[in-house]
Write an enzyme that holds these catalytic residues in place. Structure first.
Site, PDB file in Angstrom:
ATOM      1  CG  ASP A   1      -0.066   0.243   2.505  1.00  0.00           C
ATOM      2  OD1 ASP A   1      -0.545   0.982   3.371  1.00  0.00           O
ATOM      3  OD2 ASP A   1       1.061  -0.279   2.590  1.00  0.00           O
TER       4      ASP A   1
ATOM      5  CG  ASP B   1       0.688  -5.699   5.991  1.00  0.00           C
ATOM      6  OD1 ASP B   1      -0.359  -5.230   6.473  1.00  0.00           O
ATOM      7  OD2 ASP B   1       1.226  -5.249   4.966  1.00  0.00           O
TER       8      ASP B   1
ATOM      9  CG  ASP C   1      -2.951  -2.102  13.619  1.00  0.00           C
ATOM     10  OD1 ASP C   1      -3.161  -3.244  14.064  1.00  0.00           O
ATOM     11  OD2 ASP C   1      -3.698  -1.557  12.781  1.00  0.00           O
TER      12      ASP C   1
END
Ligand SMILES: Nc1nc2c(c(CN[C@H]3C=C[C@H](O)[C@@H]3O)cn2[C@@H]2O[C@H](COP(=O)(O)O)[C@@H](O)[C@H]2O)c(=O)[nH]1
EC number: 3.2.2.-
Length: 339
Positions: free
Chosen positions: A237, A312, A317
């Site tokens: 991402d 991941d 987080d």
């Protein structure tokens, strides 16, 4: 052009040929040491316990929620950090990925069956704008694309899987790789592929996170007991590269860093965008390997579950919690439907 390399092989190939992005092996070791204490406590159940917006159940409805959310799980970054889309839910304003989840739960609470394929296969653009409306002046990006993807994905789920993502999961025979293949073969919006140095590569970010979230919502049990979940890589991402640079495990060339600091956009498939995404995946694979070595050395025979999915999730987080500290590190700006 034949089938693309797998995400892991794509990442290895990109990392070996990358010019503007570098995996820093000392940084990888330091990151593993930093994460080791937390790693011993990672559990698949945390997907629900740590995140109040995630579904509580492990039934067909919960899978329908995961499939809908991951079909729209892309491109939440705002042009300006100080004016972004936010969705209030239960008195809390959520931003980014969580704004998407808040909007879905808000719609469900209002009796809108947004997670039912028969609904979103024919939902109108106006209805989509209303369902995903922001409570600030800044709308969620790529609303037209989200509408197109909802109609396309809903129609395919109805035609090929009786409108139920559970049917798709059951066709995978508890193989994460088989489920990932079923997703990219049947749903075009998940085909996150590119060309790099003459090779066809694939990162399949949304397909892999959908497999991971399926594993998580089913808590690794029953239809979600994937014996090959460890073959799923990190999801490429725009947040993970930022945290990996912050941790010193990934390095950008001066030229690329200057470009990102100026907020210049990169197009999906550009050489530098592919290098950022490929090296990030490879970097997380190496951190995972180092964590396993460290746990081995410590003789930790406790049933520890270390794989790139949980690593991941934890890094993602962590990036959320350290947004302020990471302010000086730019994330790369690409507007696309793949991540
Ligand atoms: N690598 C990776 N990328 C992830 C996720 C998630 C959320 N999933 C998990 C989170 C909690 C539960 O455990 C979910 O399973 C969203 N994203 C991506 O981040 C971007 C959004 O960022 P921001 O603008 O800051 O909200 C966007 O590309 C979005 O696609 C993840 O876990 N890993």
């Amino acid at each position: 052009m034949g089938p693309p390399l797998s995400p892991r092989e794509s990442a290895r190939f990109v990392a070996e040929n990358s010019r503007d992005v570098l995996v820093d092996h000392d940084g990888v070791r330091r990151a593993a040491e930093l994460l080791l204490p937390a790693a011993a406590a990672w559990r698949v159940e945390q997907w629900k316990s740590l995140h109040e917006l995630n579904p509580r159940g492990a039934d067909e409805a919960a899978l329908g929620w995961v499939f809908l959310v991951d079909s729209l799980n892309f491109s939440f970054w705002a042009e300006r950090e100080d004016s972004k889309c936010a969705v209030r839910y239960g008195g809390t304003p959520y931003t980014g990925y969580w704004a998407l989840c808040a909007a879905v739960n808000r719609a469900l609470d209002q009796g809108i069956p947004i997670t039912s394929a028969s609904y979103y296969a024919t939902v109108s653009l106006e209805q989509v704008r209303d369902i995903f409306r922001s409570d600030t002046a800044v709308p969620m990006p790529l609303m037209e694309e989200r509408h197109r993807i909802l109609n396309e994905t809903g129609k395919i789920l109805l035609e090929k899987f009786g409108g139920s993502f559970l049917n798709c999961v059951q066709k995978s025979g508890r193989s994460a790789q088989k489920l990932m293949q079923l997703i990219v073969e049947n749903f075009p919006s998940y085909r996150d592929e590119a060309e790099f140095e003459g090779k066809r590569i694939a990162f399949y970010k949304r397909a892999q996170i959908l497999v991971a979230d399926t594993w998580s919502v089913l808590e690794g049990k029953g239809d979600g007991c994937f014996e090959d979940i460890s073959s799923i890589t990190m999801f490429a991402d725009y947040r993970l590269p930022q945290i990996l640079v912050y941790l010193g495990a990934l390095k950008y060339s001066d030229e690329l860093l200057k470009k990102l600091l100026k907020g210049e956009m990169l197009s999906n498939g550009d050489k530098q965008e592919v290098e950022i995404r490929g090296c990030s995946i490879w970097c997380v694979e190496l951190i995972r390997d180092r964590l396993l070595e460290l746990l081995e050395e410590k003789g930790k025979n406790s049933p520890v579950e270390i794989n790139s999915v949980l690593l991941d999730y934890h890094l993602w987080d962590y990036a959320r919690e350290h947004r302020e500290d990471m302010k000086g590190i730019p994330f790369h700006r690409t507007r696309c439907i793949y991540y």
